[in-house]
Design a protein around this motif. Structure first.
Motif, short mmCIF file in Angstrom:
data_model
loop_
_atom_site.label_atom_id
_atom_site.label_comp_id
_atom_site.label_asym_id
_atom_site.label_seq_id
_atom_site.Cartn_x
_atom_site.Cartn_y
_atom_site.Cartn_z
N LEU A 20 35.16 1.97 -11.19
CA LEU A 20 34.42 1.39 -12.29
C LEU A 20 33.22 2.31 -12.55
N ILE A 21 33.01 2.70 -13.80
CA ILE A 21 31.87 3.56 -14.13
C ILE A 21 30.78 2.64 -14.68
N VAL A 22 29.70 2.50 -13.92
CA VAL A 22 28.65 1.54 -14.26
C VAL A 22 27.32 2.26 -14.42
N ALA A 23 26.66 1.99 -15.55
CA ALA A 23 25.33 2.53 -15.83
C ALA A 23 24.31 1.41 -15.66
N PHE A 24 23.16 1.77 -15.14
CA PHE A 24 22.07 0.82 -14.93
C PHE A 24 20.84 1.32 -15.68
N ALA A 25 20.26 0.47 -16.54
CA ALA A 25 19.02 0.81 -17.25
C ALA A 25 17.87 0.60 -16.28
N SER A 26 17.31 1.72 -15.80
CA SER A 26 16.31 1.62 -14.74
C SER A 26 15.31 2.76 -14.85
N SER A 27 14.04 2.44 -14.61
CA SER A 27 13.00 3.47 -14.64
C SER A 27 12.94 4.23 -13.32
N GLY A 41 15.71 5.54 -18.92
CA GLY A 41 16.76 6.24 -18.19
C GLY A 41 17.90 5.36 -17.75
N PHE A 42 19.01 6.03 -17.45
CA PHE A 42 20.21 5.34 -16.95
C PHE A 42 20.70 6.05 -15.71
N HIS A 43 21.10 5.27 -14.73
CA HIS A 43 21.66 5.78 -13.48
C HIS A 43 23.12 5.32 -13.44
N VAL A 44 24.05 6.27 -13.31
CA VAL A 44 25.47 5.98 -13.41
C VAL A 44 26.15 6.16 -12.05
N TYR A 45 26.96 5.17 -11.69
CA TYR A 45 27.70 5.18 -10.43
C TYR A 45 29.19 5.01 -10.68
N GLY A 46 29.98 5.61 -9.81
CA GLY A 46 31.41 5.32 -9.74
C GLY A 46 31.59 4.35 -8.59
N ILE A 47 32.18 3.19 -8.87
CA ILE A 47 32.25 2.11 -7.87
C ILE A 47 33.69 1.67 -7.69
N ASP A 48 34.12 1.57 -6.42
CA ASP A 48 35.40 0.94 -6.13
C ASP A 48 35.16 -0.10 -5.04
N GLY A 49 36.23 -0.63 -4.46
CA GLY A 49 36.08 -1.72 -3.50
C GLY A 49 35.32 -1.36 -2.24
N TYR A 86 24.36 -2.25 -17.22
CA TYR A 86 23.49 -3.37 -16.85
C TYR A 86 22.10 -3.07 -17.40
N CYS A 87 21.50 -4.09 -18.06
CA CYS A 87 20.15 -3.91 -18.60
C CYS A 87 19.45 -5.26 -18.63
N GLY A 88 18.12 -5.21 -18.78
CA GLY A 88 17.32 -6.43 -18.83
C GLY A 88 17.55 -7.23 -20.09
N SER A 89 17.81 -6.53 -21.19
CA SER A 89 18.18 -7.18 -22.45
C SER A 89 18.77 -6.11 -23.35
N VAL A 90 19.44 -6.57 -24.41
CA VAL A 90 20.06 -5.64 -25.35
C VAL A 90 20.17 -6.33 -26.69
N LEU A 121 29.76 -6.11 -7.17
CA LEU A 121 30.92 -5.53 -7.87
C LEU A 121 31.99 -5.09 -6.87
N GLN A 122 31.58 -4.49 -5.76
CA GLN A 122 32.55 -4.05 -4.76
C GLN A 122 33.32 -5.25 -4.18
N GLN A 123 32.60 -6.33 -3.91
CA GLN A 123 33.26 -7.53 -3.38
C GLN A 123 34.26 -8.08 -4.40
N GLU A 124 33.88 -8.04 -5.67
CA GLU A 124 34.76 -8.54 -6.72
C GLU A 124 35.99 -7.64 -6.89
N ILE A 125 35.78 -6.32 -6.84
CA ILE A 125 36.90 -5.38 -6.97
C ILE A 125 37.87 -5.56 -5.81
N ALA A 126 37.32 -5.73 -4.59
CA ALA A 126 38.16 -5.86 -3.40
C ALA A 126 38.78 -7.25 -3.30
N GLY A 127 38.20 -8.23 -3.98
CA GLY A 127 38.68 -9.60 -3.89
C GLY A 127 39.35 -10.05 -5.17
N THR A 128 38.90 -11.18 -5.70
CA THR A 128 39.44 -11.72 -6.93
C THR A 128 38.56 -11.28 -8.09
#
Length: 158
Positions: A20-27, A41-49, A86-90, A121-128
């Motif tokens: 999962l490619i996830v970006a986070f709106a973070s200073s 700024g945005f911090h981007v991660y590749g996430i799996d289980g 993910y962001c505080g608002s949009v 997210l990892q728990q969700e990917i690995a689970g249901t």
């Protein structure tokens, strides 16, 4: 430590289809504490289980909250290829543009830790998986023709 990619767009990153490619709106890269449109700024991660790999970070100049939608273009262009942001608002315009790009905006309040969100997210990917994550992974696995077949099966019509 992984070298972060310097890319013009998240879409340029070579990532496993099972991530999962996830970006986070973070200073600061630690908490989600930015409004999408005025994010510095945005911090981007590749996430799996089982793993979360920092992939890229992009900083943007400080923007005024003036309703000027042009300020969204560089952010939208850079985030193309992400699965979620993910962001505080949009705002509504940004939400519509993100969805057109196939990026699902997720609003979180209270400045949650990026690490905590990654763990969830990892728990969700690995689970249901939630219907949202199931849909994202289905889209990633079968981009192009399969989605048209699905629309035909659902009786989708223009």
């Amino acid at each position: 430590m992984n070298q972060l990619a310097d890319v013009n767009s998240v879409a340029e990153l070579e990532v496993d289809v099972n991530q999962l490619i996830v970006a986070f709106a973070s200073s600061d890269g630690d908490i989600v504490n930015q409004h999408f449109g005025s994010s510095s700024g945005f911090h981007v991660y590749g996430i799996d289980g089982s793993t979360a790999t920092p992939l890229a970070v992009k900083s943007f100049a400080k923007e005024q909250r003036d309703g000027n939608d042009d300020k969204l273009k560089p952010k939208l262009a850079w985030l193309a290829g992400s699965d979620m942001v993910y962001c505080g608002s949009v705002g509504g315009t940004a939400t519509n543009e993100l969805i057109k790009l196939g990026v699902h905006p997720v609003i979180v309040k209270g400045g949650p830790d990026i690490e905590e969100i990654i763990t969830e997210l990892q728990q969700e990917i690995a689970g249901t998986m939630s219907p949202l994550l199931e849909r994202i992974f289905k889209q990633k696995a079968g981009k192009d023709q399969s989605r048209f077949a699905e629309m035909a099966d659902e009786g989708w019509d223009e």
